[in-house]
Design an enzyme around this catalytic site. Sequence first.
Site, PDB file in Angstrom:
ATOM      1  N   ASN A 138       7.005   9.006   1.355  1.00 19.29           N
ATOM      2  CA  ASN A 138       8.214   9.001   0.522  1.00 19.29           C
ATOM      3  C   ASN A 138       8.085  10.025  -0.593  1.00 19.29           C
ATOM      4  O   ASN A 138       9.061  10.640  -1.008  1.00 19.29           O
ATOM      5  CB  ASN A 138       8.432   7.619  -0.079  1.00 19.29           C
ATOM      6  N   ASP A 200       9.443  12.555  -5.417  1.00 16.72           N
ATOM      7  CA  ASP A 200      10.018  12.185  -4.125  1.00 16.72           C
ATOM      8  C   ASP A 200      10.355  13.413  -3.287  1.00 16.72           C
ATOM      9  O   ASP A 200      10.911  14.391  -3.800  1.00 16.72           O
ATOM     10  CB  ASP A 200      11.301  11.373  -4.329  1.00 16.72           C
ATOM     11  N   ASP A 230       4.274   3.365   3.699  1.00 19.24           N
ATOM     12  CA  ASP A 230       4.463   2.997   2.303  1.00 19.24           C
ATOM     13  C   ASP A 230       5.905   3.263   1.883  1.00 19.24           C
ATOM     14  O   ASP A 230       6.483   4.300   2.226  1.00 19.24           O
ATOM     15  CB  ASP A 230       3.502   3.814   1.435  1.00 19.24           C
ATOM     16  N   HIS A 234      12.534   3.463   0.696  1.00 19.59           N
ATOM     17  CA  HIS A 234      12.878   4.334  -0.425  1.00 19.59           C
ATOM     18  C   HIS A 234      13.036   5.804  -0.042  1.00 19.59           C
ATOM     19  O   HIS A 234      13.207   6.640  -0.925  1.00 19.59           O
ATOM     20  CB  HIS A 234      11.835   4.193  -1.531  1.00 19.59           C
ATOM     21  N   GLU A 275       6.610  -1.008   5.026  1.00 15.95           N
ATOM     22  CA  GLU A 275       6.730  -1.789   3.795  1.00 15.95           C
ATOM     23  C   GLU A 275       8.199  -1.752   3.375  1.00 15.95           C
ATOM     24  O   GLU A 275       8.684  -0.733   2.896  1.00 15.95           O
ATOM     25  CB  GLU A 275       5.857  -1.206   2.693  1.00 15.95           C
TER      26      GLU A 275
END
Length: 529
Positions: A138, A200, A230, A234, A275
């Site tokens: 991410n 990001d 992970d 997002h 996740e």
Amino acid sequence: MLRRPAFASIILCAALLAPAITASSASAAQSVQATTHREPPSASSGVYYEIFVRSWYDTNGDGVGDLDGVTAKLDYLKSLGVSGIWLMPINPSPSYHGYDVTDYYGIDPQYGSMADFERLLAEAHKRGIKVILDLVINHTSNRHPWFVAAQHPQDPHHDWYSWATPGTDLAAASAAGDKAWQALPDGRHYLGIFSRGMPDLDYDTPAVRQEMIKVGQFWMRKGVDGFRLDAARHIYLNFRSQEGDPAVLRKNLAWWQQFMQGVRAVNPDAYVVGEVTEGSWRQLAPWYGALSAVFDFPLANRMIDAARSERAGDLARQLQQRYAAFAATAGQPGADAPFLSNHDQNRVMSQLDGNLAHMRVAAALLLTLPGHPFVYYGEELGMRGVKPDPDLREPMRWDRPADAPGETTWKASTAHAGAAVSVQAEQADPDSLLDTYRTLIGWRREIAALRDGAVRAFAVNNPAIVAYRLDDASSHVLVVHNLSGKAQSVALDAAGGTAYADIARQAVPGVTLAGHRLTLPPYTTAILR
């Protein structure tokens, strides 16, 4: 405290006694009875074990765990019965935890070399243990060469990250709970929803997608068996204002489907678990159409609550609903990835205030669910830990002496559990939590429905009992948990239909079946055929 004889001894004694039980006496009462037929052990329990390499085992005396240390302890993992390990980040990183990567194709030199990793992989596979890696894509580290180059607007990597424009709301709240925009010394701002050290990546840039598929394929070709992703949700969920936005969900799922196609072009059996920190199983269900599985955070909370309170509530019904929804999306039963805690949460034993009986119940709930349950390192010993995060990731205790060779010393313990919470102390103790975990994981190898069964709630009129059926092509069982400190009885004909006559497994002696009534001692689990 209730003493627990070795589970293996219980089953062995039952096997010796079973021939002496006549047909009439067996129908009247079955006590400590073994299964009348035993399936051959499966090659796999389906259980994965999460390892923080830094805290695991130190082979070179520098106080930091290493990859050779993981290799050195594979036989321990084999004896525990796990079928796979998840290594927390092993890529180079400026932080102790590794969740800000500076090189996706390298190994953190504190942990060893690529040759060390390849040897670990080969030795794990020899033992039938799969290896999945933590993939943190991410965001990168702000020290990654890509981000260093991206600070020059003319560099192609500039488009790999998201930059604020004159109309940007620099005070916008991040979906991760802090501020979303981070400042450079020159006054420019970049998107970094977790911290200024974790900028990001922008997945609307095709080159980013191509590179990250390349990263996945690189490790697939090395022979890894999959990834833990992970912060999977997002990739596109950046701002608090986007929570629940279906368009954001669609973009996330579309990217991960593309990623899965890329890695499965190299390894069609790649196992990829995400996740996804949602609060409801309904929000998790769509992800099973994109990934192999996602971690079931709501279920973790629910199981721990049930163990702590000694009350079942609607847990069995929730299990049926969530597993049916996940199976419908994934196209197969048993797709969930249940767990109790991980490196971001207070350890289970701490959440349960050190109550060993409650810890055994929580373990039994977890390890009698289909799919791929995950166990956090040291959970099987009863390790404790509460936030801040470093205190959740403390050294694994192998020997009674804290200064024994191989013990990691990068961090002092805050739990102060003592020598009793160590592999050496629990290894040969039939009353230990470690023995409980080994036995429960062993059940999964022997009974296929525990790994692959479809879940159906079994109605009981007892708030201390959780009961559910598990059915697959080769086995049909009823799992019954007594959550309480008192003996409990259950009428097995409550749901009608199936007759249960065989106590296949029991966690402590004293489970009896008289007619259609099952009686369980305190804090125990029984599996019936």
